[in-house]
Design a protein around this motif. Structure first.
Motif, mmCIF file in Angstrom:
data_model
loop_
_atom_site.group_PDB
_atom_site.id
_atom_site.type_symbol
_atom_site.label_atom_id
_atom_site.label_comp_id
_atom_site.label_asym_id
_atom_site.label_seq_id
_atom_site.Cartn_x
_atom_site.Cartn_y
_atom_site.Cartn_z
ATOM 1 N N VAL A 50 0.856 -1.186 0.000
ATOM 2 C CA VAL A 50 0.000 0.000 0.000
ATOM 3 C C VAL A 50 0.891 1.235 0.000
ATOM 4 C CG1 VAL A 50 -1.672 1.338 1.340
ATOM 5 C CG2 VAL A 50 -1.881 -1.155 1.213
ATOM 6 N N TYR A 51 0.590 2.169 -0.898
ATOM 7 C CA TYR A 51 1.240 3.479 -0.914
ATOM 8 C C TYR A 51 0.161 4.533 -0.747
ATOM 9 C CZ TYR A 51 5.455 1.389 -2.970
ATOM 10 O OH TYR A 51 6.579 0.635 -3.201
ATOM 11 N N ARG A 52 0.514 5.615 -0.074
ATOM 12 C CA ARG A 52 -0.382 6.763 0.060
ATOM 13 C C ARG A 52 0.351 7.984 -0.479
ATOM 14 N NH1 ARG A 52 -0.095 3.540 4.206
ATOM 15 N NH2 ARG A 52 -1.938 2.514 5.007
ATOM 16 N N PHE A 53 -0.348 8.755 -1.290
ATOM 17 C CA PHE A 53 0.224 9.952 -1.906
ATOM 18 C C PHE A 53 -0.589 11.161 -1.476
ATOM 19 C CE2 PHE A 53 0.958 6.360 -4.689
ATOM 20 C CZ PHE A 53 2.316 6.436 -4.904
ATOM 21 N N SER A 54 0.106 12.234 -1.096
ATOM 22 C CA SER A 54 -0.538 13.487 -0.748
ATOM 23 C C SER A 54 0.043 14.565 -1.653
ATOM 24 C CB SER A 54 -0.266 13.829 0.718
ATOM 25 O OG SER A 54 -0.814 15.092 1.039
ATOM 26 N N ASN A 55 -0.810 15.141 -2.493
ATOM 27 C CA ASN A 55 -0.349 16.189 -3.400
ATOM 28 C C ASN A 55 -0.676 17.550 -2.809
ATOM 29 O OD1 ASN A 55 0.686 17.615 -5.475
ATOM 30 N ND2 ASN A 55 -0.890 17.093 -6.956
ATOM 31 N N GLN A 56 0.337 18.178 -2.209
ATOM 32 C CA GLN A 56 0.214 19.536 -1.701
ATOM 33 C C GLN A 56 0.853 20.512 -2.682
ATOM 34 O OE1 GLN A 56 1.599 19.723 2.368
ATOM 35 N NE2 GLN A 56 0.451 17.900 2.923
ATOM 36 N N THR A 69 -1.252 -1.930 -14.658
ATOM 37 C CA THR A 69 -2.078 -0.728 -14.769
ATOM 38 C C THR A 69 -2.483 -0.232 -13.385
ATOM 39 O OG1 THR A 69 -4.134 -2.009 -14.866
ATOM 40 C CG2 THR A 69 -3.053 -1.498 -16.980
ATOM 41 N N ILE A 70 -3.079 0.949 -13.378
ATOM 42 C CA ILE A 70 -3.706 1.503 -12.179
ATOM 43 C C ILE A 70 -5.188 1.667 -12.525
ATOM 44 C CG2 ILE A 70 -3.815 3.415 -10.546
ATOM 45 C CD1 ILE A 70 -0.883 4.062 -11.327
ATOM 46 N N LEU A 91 -2.909 3.676 -3.186
ATOM 47 C CA LEU A 91 -2.783 2.596 -4.165
ATOM 48 C C LEU A 91 -2.450 1.307 -3.441
ATOM 49 C CD1 LEU A 91 -0.619 4.231 -6.994
ATOM 50 C CD2 LEU A 91 -3.079 3.884 -6.978
ATOM 51 N N ILE A 92 -3.025 0.190 -3.924
ATOM 52 C CA ILE A 92 -2.708 -1.125 -3.384
ATOM 53 C C ILE A 92 -2.504 -2.094 -4.544
ATOM 54 C CG2 ILE A 92 -5.147 -1.754 -3.115
ATOM 55 C CD1 ILE A 92 -4.211 -3.342 -0.560
ATOM 56 N N ASN A 97 -1.707 -5.799 -10.794
ATOM 57 C CA ASN A 97 -2.007 -4.398 -11.092
ATOM 58 C C ASN A 97 -2.169 -3.611 -9.800
ATOM 59 O OD1 ASN A 97 -2.334 -4.427 -14.096
ATOM 60 N ND2 ASN A 97 -3.873 -5.953 -13.571
ATOM 61 N N TRP A 98 -2.269 -2.291 -9.963
ATOM 62 C CA TRP A 98 -2.497 -1.378 -8.853
ATOM 63 C C TRP A 98 -3.949 -0.897 -8.887
ATOM 64 C CZ3 TRP A 98 1.128 -0.751 -5.188
ATOM 65 C CH2 TRP A 98 2.439 -1.076 -5.517
ATOM 66 N N PHE A 99 -4.495 -0.641 -7.698
ATOM 67 C CA PHE A 99 -5.876 -0.143 -7.581
ATOM 68 C C PHE A 99 -5.910 1.016 -6.608
ATOM 69 C CE2 PHE A 99 -6.092 -4.475 -8.979
ATOM 70 C CZ PHE A 99 -7.012 -4.403 -10.012
ATOM 71 N N THR A 100 -6.748 2.027 -6.893
ATOM 72 C CA THR A 100 -6.874 3.196 -6.015
ATOM 73 C C THR A 100 -7.866 2.905 -4.899
ATOM 74 O OG1 THR A 100 -8.589 4.167 -7.411
ATOM 75 C CG2 THR A 100 -6.327 4.862 -7.834
ATOM 76 N N PHE A 101 -7.665 3.614 -3.814
ATOM 77 C CA PHE A 101 -8.660 3.592 -2.722
ATOM 78 C C PHE A 101 -8.693 4.951 -2.073
ATOM 79 C CE2 PHE A 101 -4.713 2.232 -0.702
ATOM 80 C CZ PHE A 101 -4.690 2.930 0.475
#
Length: 101
Positions: A50-56, A69-70, A91-92, A97-101
């Motif tokens: 699991v990755y978490r992304f924060s776009n500031q 794919t995502i 993303l997990i 493949n990768w999936f968003t949550f």
């Protein structure tokens, strides 16, 4: 810069225009003003990761996996955010493949 928070998660801040996600990353925070291009590892080598992304960042962040794919797409774009109103994406990997949550 990388650091562990009190939950044991590795948090990394990125200001540059390109980034390669590391196996040790948990949370990646994007800052600055320019658009970012992010290289994501293949889902096949990171099943269950699991990755978490924060776009500031005021520019969009485009994430591209090394393979797979995502959500069925070749890339995932995280819209521009701001320091007080970040756009967050998780993303997990299912091992293919990768999936968003």
């Amino acid at each position: 810069m990388s650091a562990l928070n009190s939950n044991g998660l590795t948090i990394r801040l990125v200001a540059g225009t390109t980034d390669t996600i590391l196996a040790t990353d948990d949370v990646v925070v994007y800052t600055g003003t320019a658009a970012k291009a992010v290289a994501l590892p293949a889902a096949t080598v990171q099943k269950g990761k699991v990755y978490r992304f924060s776009n500031q960042n005021t520019g969009a962040v485009t994430i591209t996996p090394a393979s797979g794919t995502i959500d069925g797409a070749a890339t995932q774009t995280v819209a521009a955010g701001a320091a007080g109103a970040p756009i967050v994406r998780g993303l997990i990997s299912d091992g293919t493949n990768w999936f968003t949550f």
